[in-house]
Design an enzyme around this catalytic site. Sequence first.
Site, PDB file in Angstrom:
ATOM      1  N   ALA A 199      23.995  61.100 -27.501  1.00  0.00           N
ATOM      2  CA  ALA A 199      25.134  61.525 -26.697  1.00  0.00           C
ATOM      3  C   ALA A 199      26.007  60.316 -26.383  1.00  0.00           C
ATOM      4  O   ALA A 199      25.553  59.168 -26.444  1.00  0.00           O
ATOM      5  CB  ALA A 199      24.662  62.186 -25.405  1.00  0.00           C
ATOM      6  N   GLU A 222      17.987  66.618 -30.694  1.00  0.00           N
ATOM      7  CA  GLU A 222      17.983  67.922 -30.039  1.00  0.00           C
ATOM      8  C   GLU A 222      18.876  68.908 -30.794  1.00  0.00           C
ATOM      9  O   GLU A 222      18.540  70.096 -30.915  1.00  0.00           O
ATOM     10  CB  GLU A 222      18.444  67.769 -28.590  1.00  0.00           C
ATOM     11  CG  GLU A 222      17.402  67.065 -27.725  1.00  0.00           C
ATOM     12  CD  GLU A 222      17.907  66.737 -26.330  1.00  0.00           C
ATOM     13  OE1 GLU A 222      17.258  67.149 -25.357  1.00  0.00           O
ATOM     14  OE2 GLU A 222      18.955  66.054 -26.221  1.00  0.00           O
ATOM     15  N   GLU A 233      15.527  58.865 -24.239  1.00  0.00           N
ATOM     16  CA  GLU A 233      16.109  59.025 -22.910  1.00  0.00           C
ATOM     17  C   GLU A 233      15.342  58.323 -21.808  1.00  0.00           C
ATOM     18  O   GLU A 233      15.948  57.817 -20.847  1.00  0.00           O
ATOM     19  CB  GLU A 233      16.234  60.524 -22.577  1.00  0.00           C
ATOM     20  CG  GLU A 233      17.363  61.251 -23.293  1.00  0.00           C
ATOM     21  CD  GLU A 233      16.987  61.752 -24.677  1.00  0.00           C
ATOM     22  OE1 GLU A 233      17.770  62.507 -25.281  1.00  0.00           O
ATOM     23  OE2 GLU A 233      15.891  61.379 -25.168  1.00  0.00           O
TER      24      GLU A 233
END
Length: 260
Positions: A66, A115, A135
């Site tokens: 991200a 993901e 993460e």
Amino acid sequence: MNFENLIYEVDDQLAIITINRPKKLNALNKETIQELHDAFAEADSDPNIGVIILTGSGEKAFVAGADISEFSDFEEEEGALLARKGQKILFDFIENLSTPVIAAINGFALGGGLELAMAAHIRIASDNARMGLPETSLGLIPGYGGTQRLPQLVGKGRAFEMIMTASMINADQALQYGLVNHVTMQEELMSHAEKLAAKILDNSGVAIATAIKAVNAGFKAGVNGYDVEIEGFGASFDTEDFKEGTSAFLEKRKAEFPGK
């Protein structure tokens, strides 16, 4: 449709969606997530599209994660909303799409990138692919379904290890774990995905959509997957695809299924 961060191509019954932010290693930002939703919705609503292939531009990354700069100053409520909205409009949306989705993983698939690949129905990786959920090294946990889909695919113990260590695995490990279906040389990745798509396109799109719904039901809390399967099996008997498929079998010819 015109996109800023995607390339959307149609080749007969195949739609190819390429995330095109190579300078950012195809990292997911809000705009790209929305564009992906729109592209998948477009392909799924097209009766002529039978399979969707998702990949990343360039040779380095499928999606490297991200875009952290977008949420580095978020607080609790903003973070929860980010995850909830992203799951709804993209990750869960892809998983429950009636059109099968093949993720062609070229290079890095990290964090939100992995993901995204896990939301697809089938995954193929190039031999230079590297996958992981880093993460926890940022003080976060996966927020786009990673804590749920990874254990479903690789088992609880391996998922815990990948998440807790924030380590990457290579393509061969991913194949061994069951995280990907196939590994191929990078230059053959798309042709391999297209060959797999061609095999899928030989079959009933209506039946495949019903099968996707039934398989997914088995992973949903409070839903009896067997009941969903029985209902879908029964409903299949009222479709033109069933009539064509059984007639072709009895007549010893190849079935010619209409669009989905």
